[in-house]
Scaffold this motif. Sequence first.
Motif, PDB file in Angstrom:
ATOM      1  N   GLN A 187       5.818   1.194   2.926  1.00 17.06           N
ATOM      2  CA  GLN A 187       5.679   2.579   3.378  1.00 17.06           C
ATOM      3  C   GLN A 187       5.510   2.605   4.887  1.00 17.06           C
ATOM      4  OE1 GLN A 187       2.230   3.822   1.121  1.00 17.06           O
ATOM      5  NE2 GLN A 187       3.490   4.593  -0.573  1.00 17.06           N
ATOM      6  N   ILE A 188       5.997   3.689   5.510  1.00 13.14           N
ATOM      7  CA  ILE A 188       5.840   3.874   6.950  1.00 13.14           C
ATOM      8  C   ILE A 188       4.972   5.105   7.186  1.00 13.14           C
ATOM      9  CG2 ILE A 188       7.009   4.263   9.147  1.00 13.14           C
ATOM     10  CD1 ILE A 188       9.457   2.875   7.986  1.00 13.14           C
ATOM     11  N   TYR A 189       3.928   4.926   7.993  1.00 12.78           N
ATOM     12  CA  TYR A 189       2.989   6.004   8.295  1.00 12.78           C
ATOM     13  C   TYR A 189       3.055   6.351   9.773  1.00 12.78           C
ATOM     14  CZ  TYR A 189       0.761   5.297   3.750  1.00 12.78           C
ATOM     15  OH  TYR A 189       0.512   5.209   2.412  1.00 12.78           O
TER      16      TYR A 189
ATOM     17  N   ASN B 275       2.020   6.008  17.269  1.00 14.48           N
ATOM     18  CA  ASN B 275       1.088   5.828  16.143  1.00 14.48           C
ATOM     19  C   ASN B 275       1.791   5.599  14.802  1.00 14.48           C
ATOM     20  OD1 ASN B 275      -1.206   6.215  17.832  1.00 14.48           O
ATOM     21  ND2 ASN B 275      -0.883   8.438  17.707  1.00 14.48           N
ATOM     22  N   TYR B 276       2.852   4.807  14.844  1.00 13.02           N
ATOM     23  CA  TYR B 276       3.510   4.387  13.606  1.00 13.02           C
ATOM     24  C   TYR B 276       2.832   3.126  13.074  1.00 13.02           C
ATOM     25  CZ  TYR B 276       7.609   7.495  13.911  1.00 13.02           C
ATOM     26  OH  TYR B 276       8.450   8.581  13.928  1.00 13.02           O
ATOM     27  N   ARG B 277       2.914   2.946  11.759  1.00 14.55           N
ATOM     28  CA  ARG B 277       2.377   1.754  11.126  1.00 14.55           C
ATOM     29  C   ARG B 277       3.161   1.486   9.846  1.00 14.55           C
ATOM     30  NH1 ARG B 277      -2.755  -0.651  11.520  1.00 14.55           N
ATOM     31  NH2 ARG B 277      -3.608   1.175  12.579  1.00 14.55           N
ATOM     32  N   VAL B 278       3.425   0.214   9.562  1.00 18.94           N
ATOM     33  CA  VAL B 278       4.102  -0.174   8.330  1.00 18.94           C
ATOM     34  C   VAL B 278       3.091  -0.812   7.386  1.00 18.94           C
ATOM     35  CG1 VAL B 278       5.883  -1.631   7.294  1.00 18.94           C
ATOM     36  CG2 VAL B 278       6.299  -0.547   9.496  1.00 18.94           C
ATOM     37  N   LYS B 279       3.147  -0.415   6.125  1.00 15.45           N
ATOM     38  CA  LYS B 279       2.262  -0.977   5.106  1.00 15.45           C
ATOM     39  C   LYS B 279       3.108  -1.561   3.981  1.00 15.45           C
ATOM     40  CE  LYS B 279      -1.544   0.224   1.961  1.00 15.45           C
ATOM     41  NZ  LYS B 279      -2.443   1.322   1.495  1.00 15.45           N
ATOM     42  N   ALA B 280       2.824  -2.802   3.598  1.00 19.91           N
ATOM     43  CA  ALA B 280       3.506  -3.452   2.475  1.00 19.91           C
ATOM     44  C   ALA B 280       2.441  -3.912   1.481  1.00 19.91           C
ATOM     45  CB  ALA B 280       4.330  -4.635   2.968  1.00 19.91           C
ATOM     46  N   PHE B 281       2.671  -3.640   0.204  1.00 21.23           N
ATOM     47  CA  PHE B 281       1.616  -3.928  -0.771  1.00 21.23           C
ATOM     48  C   PHE B 281       2.174  -4.013  -2.188  1.00 21.23           C
ATOM     49  CE2 PHE B 281       2.180   0.564  -0.321  1.00 21.23           C
ATOM     50  CZ  PHE B 281       2.038   1.095  -1.588  1.00 21.23           C
ATOM     51  N   THR B 282       1.418  -4.660  -3.042  1.00 20.79           N
ATOM     52  CA  THR B 282       1.711  -4.674  -4.470  1.00 20.79           C
ATOM     53  C   THR B 282       1.275  -3.327  -5.038  1.00 20.79           C
ATOM     54  OG1 THR B 282       1.250  -7.046  -4.553  1.00 20.79           O
ATOM     55  CG2 THR B 282       1.281  -5.856  -6.656  1.00 20.79           C
ATOM     56  N   PRO B 283       2.182  -2.540  -5.601  1.00 23.61           N
ATOM     57  CA  PRO B 283       1.809  -1.186  -6.038  1.00 23.61           C
ATOM     58  C   PRO B 283       0.790  -1.159  -7.176  1.00 23.61           C
ATOM     59  CG  PRO B 283       4.073  -1.697  -6.658  1.00 23.61           C
ATOM     60  CD  PRO B 283       3.620  -2.797  -5.754  1.00 23.61           C
ATOM     61  N   ASP B 284       0.887  -2.096  -8.110  1.00 23.63           N
ATOM     62  CA  ASP B 284      -0.065  -2.143  -9.222  1.00 23.63           C
ATOM     63  C   ASP B 284      -1.172  -3.130  -8.874  1.00 23.63           C
ATOM     64  OD1 ASP B 284      -1.471  -2.183 -11.565  1.00 23.63           O
ATOM     65  OD2 ASP B 284       0.095  -3.128 -12.771  1.00 23.63           O
ATOM     66  N   GLN B 285      -2.326  -2.594  -8.461  1.00 18.96           N
ATOM     67  CA  GLN B 285      -3.440  -3.438  -8.067  1.00 18.96           C
ATOM     68  C   GLN B 285      -4.590  -3.376  -9.065  1.00 18.96           C
ATOM     69  OE1 GLN B 285      -4.560  -3.193  -3.945  1.00 18.96           O
ATOM     70  NE2 GLN B 285      -2.463  -3.176  -3.210  1.00 18.96           N
ATOM     71  N   THR B 286      -4.315  -2.887 -10.260  1.00 16.77           N
ATOM     72  CA  THR B 286      -5.335  -2.863 -11.301  1.00 16.77           C
ATOM     73  C   THR B 286      -5.464  -4.251 -11.921  1.00 16.77           C
ATOM     74  OG1 THR B 286      -3.700  -2.175 -12.949  1.00 16.77           O
ATOM     75  CG2 THR B 286      -4.935  -0.436 -11.826  1.00 16.77           C
ATOM     76  N   GLU B 287      -6.670  -4.609 -12.311  1.00 15.51           N
ATOM     77  CA  GLU B 287      -6.890  -5.919 -12.916  1.00 15.51           C
ATOM     78  C   GLU B 287      -6.422  -5.914 -14.364  1.00 15.51           C
ATOM     79  OE1 GLU B 287     -10.204  -9.435 -12.904  1.00 15.51           O
ATOM     80  OE2 GLU B 287     -10.903  -7.371 -12.771  1.00 15.51           O
TER      81      GLU B 287
ATOM     82  N   GLY C 153      -1.494   8.390  10.442  1.00 20.37           N
ATOM     83  CA  GLY C 153      -2.233   8.323   9.184  1.00 20.37           C
ATOM     84  C   GLY C 153      -1.560   8.972   8.000  1.00 20.37           C
ATOM     85  N   GLY C 154      -0.428   9.642   8.225  1.00 18.39           N
ATOM     86  CA  GLY C 154       0.277  10.308   7.131  1.00 18.39           C
ATOM     87  C   GLY C 154       1.585   9.611   6.806  1.00 18.39           C
ATOM     88  N   LEU C 155       1.947   9.595   5.534  1.00 19.17           N
ATOM     89  CA  LEU C 155       3.192   8.969   5.103  1.00 19.17           C
ATOM     90  C   LEU C 155       4.380   9.746   5.662  1.00 19.17           C
ATOM     91  CD1 LEU C 155       4.597   6.833   3.307  1.00 19.17           C
ATOM     92  CD2 LEU C 155       4.449   8.481   1.427  1.00 19.17           C
ATOM     93  N   VAL C 156       5.299   9.048   6.320  1.00 20.07           N
ATOM     94  CA  VAL C 156       6.486   9.689   6.891  1.00 20.07           C
ATOM     95  C   VAL C 156       7.450  10.023   5.752  1.00 20.07           C
ATOM     96  CG1 VAL C 156       8.417   9.450   8.495  1.00 20.07           C
ATOM     97  CG2 VAL C 156       6.208   8.401   9.032  1.00 20.07           C
ATOM     98  N   GLU C 157       7.871  11.272   5.697  1.00 20.20           N
ATOM     99  CA  GLU C 157       8.754  11.730   4.614  1.00 20.20           C
ATOM    100  C   GLU C 157      10.042  10.904   4.576  1.00 20.20           C
ATOM    101  OE1 GLU C 157      10.907  15.840   2.995  1.00 20.20           O
ATOM    102  OE2 GLU C 157       9.663  15.858   4.813  1.00 20.20           O
ATOM    103  N   GLY C 158      10.395  10.468   3.384  1.00 19.94           N
ATOM    104  CA  GLY C 158      11.623   9.709   3.204  1.00 19.94           C
ATOM    105  C   GLY C 158      11.486   8.226   3.506  1.00 19.94           C
ATOM    106  N   HIS C 159      10.274   7.769   3.789  1.00 15.99           N
ATOM    107  CA  HIS C 159      10.082   6.359   4.143  1.00 15.99           C
ATOM    108  C   HIS C 159       9.043   5.693   3.239  1.00 15.99           C
ATOM    109  CE1 HIS C 159      12.724   6.493   7.617  1.00 15.99           C
ATOM    110  NE2 HIS C 159      12.180   7.663   7.926  1.00 15.99           N
ATOM    111  N   ASP C 160       9.183   5.943   1.954  1.00 16.73           N
ATOM    112  CA  ASP C 160       8.405   5.265   0.924  1.00 16.73           C
ATOM    113  C   ASP C 160       9.412   4.446   0.107  1.00 16.73           C
ATOM    114  OD1 ASP C 160       6.722   4.384  -1.042  1.00 16.73           O
ATOM    115  OD2 ASP C 160       6.101   6.369  -1.735  1.00 16.73           O
ATOM    116  N   TYR C 161       9.425   3.143   0.320  1.00 16.57           N
ATOM    117  CA  TYR C 161      10.475   2.290  -0.228  1.00 16.57           C
ATOM    118  C   TYR C 161       9.982   1.546  -1.467  1.00 16.57           C
ATOM    119  CZ  TYR C 161      12.547   3.249   4.314  1.00 16.57           C
ATOM    120  OH  TYR C 161      13.050   3.879   5.420  1.00 16.57           O
ATOM    121  N   ALA C 162      10.692   1.705  -2.556  1.00 19.14           N
ATOM    122  CA  ALA C 162      10.329   1.090  -3.821  1.00 19.14           C
ATOM    123  C   ALA C 162      10.526  -0.417  -3.757  1.00 19.14           C
ATOM    124  CB  ALA C 162      11.176   1.683  -4.948  1.00 19.14           C
ATOM    125  N   PRO C 163       9.833  -1.163  -4.616  1.00 18.99           N
ATOM    126  CA  PRO C 163      10.043  -2.614  -4.682  1.00 18.99           C
ATOM    127  C   PRO C 163      11.519  -2.948  -4.886  1.00 18.99           C
ATOM    128  CG  PRO C 163       8.127  -1.997  -5.967  1.00 18.99           C
ATOM    129  CD  PRO C 163       8.767  -0.712  -5.542  1.00 18.99           C
TER     130      PRO C 163
END
Length: 219
Positions: A57-59, A87-99, A62-72
Motif C-alpha cells: 500500500q502507498i500512503y 510525505n509518501y510512504r510505502v507499506k508491505a505486509f502479510t494481510p492475514d496476521q491472525t494467529e 497518513g492516508g491510503l492513496v486511492e488506487g494504490h492498494d496492491y493485492a498479493p
Amino acid sequence: MIKIYIFLFLLAGLSACSRPEGESIGYGYLDLEEIVFTVDGEVIPLTRAVDAGLQVQIYQNGGLVEGHDYAPGTDFSKRIVLPVGENYRVKAFTPDQTEATTGEAGHPVYEVESEIFRVSEGDITAISLVAPQLNVGVDVSFDESFTAVFTDISVTIVSESTRSVTIVPGDEGFFRYFHLPVCGELTYTVKCTNADGESMEETKTLSVGAENYTIRISI
C-alpha cells in the motif's frame, strides 16, 4: 493614448481567458525495486512479482492513496505514477496476521514501512524494502539415538496465549508459527515410553524472539 489603453486592456482580457481554471497537477514515478524477507539474519529475495502472501500500500500524510492498494501477487516491474507531493510512504505486509488455532501450523508474518519520501515532477524515486518476520517459527528434530530407544514420542509446544501444537516423529521438518511479544516464552513438553514400558515426561521453557527455532530431541 486612449487607443493604447484599450489595446492593453484587450490583451489582459485575452490572457485571462486563456489561463486554465486550476493549476495542472504534475506527476512523478515510484520504482519499487525489490522487497526481500529477512529472518535469523538470512535474506530471502523475492521476484518483482511480489510474494503471494504480501500486500503493498502507498500512503500520503497518513492516508491510503486511492488506487494504490496492491493485492498479493501484483507485478511491480512497471513504475508507479504518483502525483507530485510530500510525505509518501510505502507499506508491505502479510494481510492475514491472525494467529492460527490450536493444532494448525500457521504461517510467517512479515511487515515493513519505508522512510517518508517526496515525489517530484518527472523524477523517479527508487524504493527497496526489507521486511522482517514478526512471529516465531518452531520445528522439532528427533535424533535417531532417541527414536531408537523410545516409543510413543511427542512434543507439545504451548505459547503464552495457550495455543498448542503437537509434533511427532515423521511430522517434523517445517515450522509452526506463534504470535508472541518481544522476548516471549514458549514451553514444550516431551512425552515418550522407554523400553520397560514406562511413560516419561519432561517440560522446558524456551525464551524466543522473532526468529525460527529448531528443538532437537536427543539422549
